[in-house]
Design a protein around this motif. Structure first.
Motif, mmCIF file in Angstrom:
data_model
loop_
_atom_site.group_PDB
_atom_site.id
_atom_site.type_symbol
_atom_site.label_atom_id
_atom_site.label_comp_id
_atom_site.label_asym_id
_atom_site.label_seq_id
_atom_site.Cartn_x
_atom_site.Cartn_y
_atom_site.Cartn_z
ATOM 1 N N ASN A 38 13.455 -7.295 -11.515
ATOM 2 C CA ASN A 38 12.512 -6.616 -11.797
ATOM 3 C C ASN A 38 11.411 -6.343 -10.414
ATOM 4 N N TYR A 39 10.482 -5.871 -10.776
ATOM 5 C CA TYR A 39 9.859 -6.138 -9.190
ATOM 6 C C TYR A 39 7.737 -5.964 -10.114
ATOM 7 N N ALA A 40 7.134 -6.740 -9.053
ATOM 8 C CA ALA A 40 5.684 -6.348 -9.925
ATOM 9 C C ALA A 40 4.695 -4.881 -8.857
ATOM 10 N N ALA A 41 5.391 -4.700 -8.665
ATOM 11 C CA ALA A 41 5.172 -3.785 -7.280
ATOM 12 C C ALA A 41 5.235 -2.568 -7.387
ATOM 13 N N GLY A 42 5.071 -1.528 -7.848
ATOM 14 C CA GLY A 42 6.004 -0.406 -8.803
ATOM 15 C C GLY A 42 4.620 0.274 -8.719
ATOM 16 N N ILE A 43 5.045 1.900 -7.915
ATOM 17 C CA ILE A 43 4.295 2.905 -7.372
ATOM 18 C C ILE A 43 4.951 4.422 -8.720
ATOM 19 N N PRO A 44 4.371 5.166 -8.877
ATOM 20 C CA PRO A 44 5.078 6.076 -9.068
ATOM 21 C C PRO A 44 5.436 6.823 -7.825
ATOM 22 N N ASN A 45 7.272 8.021 -7.561
ATOM 23 C CA ASN A 45 7.253 8.261 -6.893
ATOM 24 C C ASN A 45 7.122 9.449 -7.301
ATOM 25 N N PRO A 46 6.323 10.711 -5.563
ATOM 26 C CA PRO A 46 5.255 11.198 -5.650
ATOM 27 C C PRO A 46 6.243 12.311 -5.457
ATOM 28 N N LYS A 47 7.858 12.203 -5.769
ATOM 29 C CA LYS A 47 8.724 12.942 -6.105
ATOM 30 C C LYS A 47 9.384 12.915 -6.665
ATOM 31 N N PRO A 48 9.235 12.825 -7.972
ATOM 32 C CA PRO A 48 9.957 11.822 -9.293
ATOM 33 C C PRO A 48 11.507 12.759 -9.490
ATOM 34 N N HIS B 288 9.323 8.038 -12.952
ATOM 35 C CA HIS B 288 10.746 6.994 -12.055
ATOM 36 C C HIS B 288 9.432 6.210 -10.669
ATOM 37 N N GLY B 289 10.405 5.133 -10.341
ATOM 38 C CA GLY B 289 9.095 4.729 -9.354
ATOM 39 C C GLY B 289 9.585 4.281 -8.322
ATOM 40 N N LEU B 290 8.348 3.936 -7.395
ATOM 41 C CA LEU B 290 8.525 3.623 -5.859
ATOM 42 C C LEU B 290 8.646 2.315 -6.214
ATOM 43 N N SER B 291 9.789 1.555 -5.452
ATOM 44 C CA SER B 291 9.147 -0.255 -5.149
ATOM 45 C C SER B 291 9.043 -0.626 -4.018
ATOM 46 N N LEU B 292 7.513 -0.890 -4.222
ATOM 47 C CA LEU B 292 7.382 -1.428 -2.041
ATOM 48 C C LEU B 292 7.288 -2.514 -2.142
ATOM 49 N N ILE B 293 7.215 -3.404 -1.351
ATOM 50 C CA ILE B 293 7.462 -4.756 -0.648
ATOM 51 C C ILE B 293 5.823 -4.893 -0.281
ATOM 52 N N PRO B 294 5.413 -5.548 -1.337
ATOM 53 C CA PRO B 294 3.716 -5.794 -0.983
ATOM 54 C C PRO B 294 3.450 -6.830 -0.128
ATOM 55 N N CYS B 295 2.245 -6.450 0.302
ATOM 56 C CA CYS B 295 1.946 -7.421 1.923
ATOM 57 C C CYS B 295 1.085 -8.285 1.637
ATOM 58 N N LYS B 296 1.618 -9.266 2.259
ATOM 59 C CA LYS B 296 0.954 -11.067 1.945
ATOM 60 C C LYS B 296 -0.334 -10.543 2.582
ATOM 61 N N SER B 297 -1.063 -10.404 3.099
ATOM 62 C CA SER B 297 -2.021 -10.411 3.707
ATOM 63 C C SER B 297 -3.305 -9.798 2.394
ATOM 64 N N ALA B 298 -3.115 -8.929 1.964
ATOM 65 C CA ALA B 298 -3.738 -8.410 0.901
ATOM 66 C C ALA B 298 -4.190 -9.166 -0.370
ATOM 67 N N LEU B 299 -4.998 -8.789 -1.236
ATOM 68 C CA LEU B 299 -5.411 -10.026 -1.918
ATOM 69 C C LEU B 299 -5.284 -8.858 -3.250
ATOM 70 N N TRP B 300 -4.707 -9.533 -4.399
ATOM 71 C CA TRP B 300 -3.662 -9.359 -5.563
ATOM 72 C C TRP B 300 -4.581 -9.223 -7.013
ATOM 73 N N LEU B 301 -5.044 -8.608 -7.877
ATOM 74 C CA LEU B 301 -5.868 -8.593 -8.443
ATOM 75 C C LEU B 301 -5.869 -7.823 -9.557
ATOM 76 N N ASP B 302 -6.396 -8.152 -10.919
ATOM 77 C CA ASP B 302 -5.890 -7.456 -11.949
ATOM 78 C C ASP B 302 -7.301 -6.901 -12.567
ATOM 79 N N HIS B 303 -6.593 -6.153 -13.602
ATOM 80 C CA HIS B 303 -7.380 -4.278 -14.223
ATOM 81 C C HIS B 303 -8.912 -4.275 -13.496
ATOM 82 N N SER B 304 -10.106 -5.584 -13.980
ATOM 83 C CA SER B 304 -11.196 -5.635 -13.285
ATOM 84 C C SER B 304 -11.582 -5.874 -12.451
#
Length: 541
Positions: A264-274, A279-295
């Motif tokens: 599985n993958y940790a970086a999914g978003i809802p497919n805009p055209k489900p 139905h989700g899209l799997s992003l290849i997340p950015c290495k340079s982004a900060l990964w944050l929790d819900h807060s």
């Protein structure tokens, strides 16, 4: 309904099924493919895939100065797989893969006029355990779309094409067993409602994919040491990958193993055209982004970062208080690093437009960033951090993100960057430096600069959920892709290939995959099954 008996029935028209059909036609066998989906979805998930394959000792690697051997690859494989003493068949398939991927996949596909992009990527390098110790991720020029398209062409123009028949919108519900041998299957015709349709063949291949298209089954088989599965997940597979035929195989004595092992993958978003629920899209997340929790706090103590251990990212995500995370970045990072997995959102590679692809690599994929900004409410763009926080909370309909908390997190990270390269005392920055040391990653990974730099804006926040993809476990098979019973003996007439077989042996990857072992695993298991059928007929003859 009377249907003539075929030499081979293949249940499923994904890439494993198409390769098996091609190899069986080469041997002069008559083949019937039963596919649950419609004609336009021939090829299944493979057609939507990015087309990456982990291959060992290829000319491309040698040209780039990469020294790789089956021995090195197997050592890496075992490090990630964490096999037990009972994993006899998975170990055999792992060894088969590293020794045969060069000839049976790379050279074979080249002989069929399929080509690889002349760059080898370095994925799944490992975090706490060694993963790929060298780059070996090869991308098909044309993605998985071209792979499927090519096999459609080969089957259509085959000199034995008259011996191949497809039946679409047919859901196989059971197998037919006579005198200890599988001799056919039972299906329903979904568009007419006809049930109990019987089809007979000397050999039956299961090529139906895995179980990750059914979120209930994903939860049922969730890896227990990780605790409860996330309350919210996206479906990155397909609802027809529901394990229905797996259950039929089990009913007739076949072994199902390692269904709790999933890719599985940790970086999914809802497919805009489900096209289906969740139905989700799997992003290849950015290495340079900060990964944050819900807060809005940075996840740690070891920062989450893609490219090293996808399985560990899923574990970390599943342990969080809320079933979602955020990535915080800016437009500069997104244009250089962000991608969506699959052929649909990579049209320049899919359509083999080399100049356009190179232009996006060099100048940034602003097209994709603008598309996500326009289509996805989970992709938030703002001119400053306070505005971004307001939009993030508006999406959640709460006040989970505190501006002061998020501002402190990103400011601390930016301050480390400002100190200069020699003082980058941050695990994420160290791994970015490591990634940029390999030439193909360097062009897709930003040189670290402050996220809040106004020149790099606007700011972006992406709300992410865990998204399902592939089953690493499945129907247990031997090296001939024959389905194995509880005593370790093959069930006559029954084969399983591709994801349905856990890409060989009911779980060739073990606990974690080196990535790129899926399309190539489909090819290897399908070719092994076809060869086994031919050999068995030759022996009888």
């Amino acid at each position: 309904m009377v249907v003539k008996r075929n030499d081979v029935i293949i249940i499923g028209a994904g890439i494993a099924g198409l390769v098996a059909a091609y190899e069986c036609l080469n041997q002069g066998k008559s083949v019937l493919i039963l596919e649950r989906d419609t004609t336009e979805h021939l090829g299944g998930l493979a057609k939507l895939s990015f087309g990456g394959m982990a291959l060992v000792g290829t000319p491309l690697q040698k040209r780039l100065g990469i020294k790789d051997t089956p021995e090195i690859a197997l050592d890496d494989w075992y490090s990630f797989a964490n096999f037990s003493a009972e994993d006899v068949f998975p170990k055999q398939w792992a060894e088969q893969y590293v020794h045969e991927s060069l000839g049976q996949v790379y050279h074979w596909l080249r002989s069929l006029n399929l080509h690889f992009f002349p760059v080898v990527n370095w994925v799944e390098r490992g975090e706490y355990k060694r993963g790929n110790s060298v780059p070996r991720y090869h991308v098909l020029w044309g993605t998985g779309h071209r792979l499927v398209e090519r096999f459609e062409e080969l089957l259509k123009k085959h000199h034995n094409s008259a011996k191949l028949n497809y039946l679409f919108e047919h859901k196989v519900t059971d197998l037919i067993k006579e005198n200890g041998r599988i001799v056919g299957c039972i299906a329903e015709q979904e568009n007419t409602g006809k049930k109990d349709l019987t089809f007979y063949a000397d050999h039956v291949m299961v090529a139906t994919g895995g179980i990750t298209g059914c979120l209930d089954k994903v939860r049922e088989h969730w890896h227990k040491p990780w605790g409860e599965p996330p309350k919210e997940m996206l479906n990155g597979s397909h609802p027809f990958a529901d394990g229905l035929v797996h259950d039929a195989v089990k009913k007739h004595g076949g072994n199902l193993t390692h269904l709790d092992k999933m890719w599985n993958y940790a970086a999914g978003i809802p497919n805009p055209k489900p096209q289906f629920e969740a139905h989700g899209l799997s992003l290849i997340p950015c290495k340079s982004a900060l990964w944050l929790d819900h807060s809005g706090r940075r996840i740690g103590p070891r920062p989450m970062m893609t490219g090293f251990d996808t399985n560990e990212l899923c574990r970390q995500t599943s342990q969080l208080e809320k079933p979602y995370t955020w990535q915080l970045l800016n437009w500069r990072i997104a244009a250089k690093e962000l991608a969506v997995s699959g052929s649909e959102h990579n049209p320049m590679i899919r359509d083999r437009k080399l100049f356009s692809f190179l232009r996006e690599v060099l100048l940034g994929n602003h097209r994709l960033v603008r598309q996500l900004q326009k289509e996805s409410d989970h992709f938030i763009v703002a001119n400053n951090l306070r505005e971004l926080v307001e939009k993030m909370n508006r999406l959640n309909a709460d006040h989970s993100i505190d501006y002061e908390v998020l501002n402190q997190e990103v400011t601390q990270f930016d301050d480390v960057i400002k100190r200069g390269k020699g003082l980058w005392n941050d695990d994420q920055l160290r791994r970015i430096q490591h990634a940029r040391s390999w030439r193909s990653d360097r062009v897709r990974t930003c040189s670290p600069k402050p996220i809040l730099d106004p020149k790099a804006g606007p700011l972006i926040a992406i709300k992410l959920r865990l998204i399902t993809r592939k089953s690493l476990g499945g129907i247990q098979t031997d090296l001939q892709s024959r389905v194995i019973d509880s005593l370790g003996a093959p069930i006559e007439g029954l084969y399983a290939i591709g994801e349905a077989a856990g890409f060989g042996g009911g779980g060739a990857s073990g606990f974690k995959s080196l990535e790129g072992t899926f399309l190539s695993g489909c090819i290897l298991t399908a070719r092994a099954a076809a060869k086994s059928i031919n050999d068995s007929i030759s022996r009888k003859g």
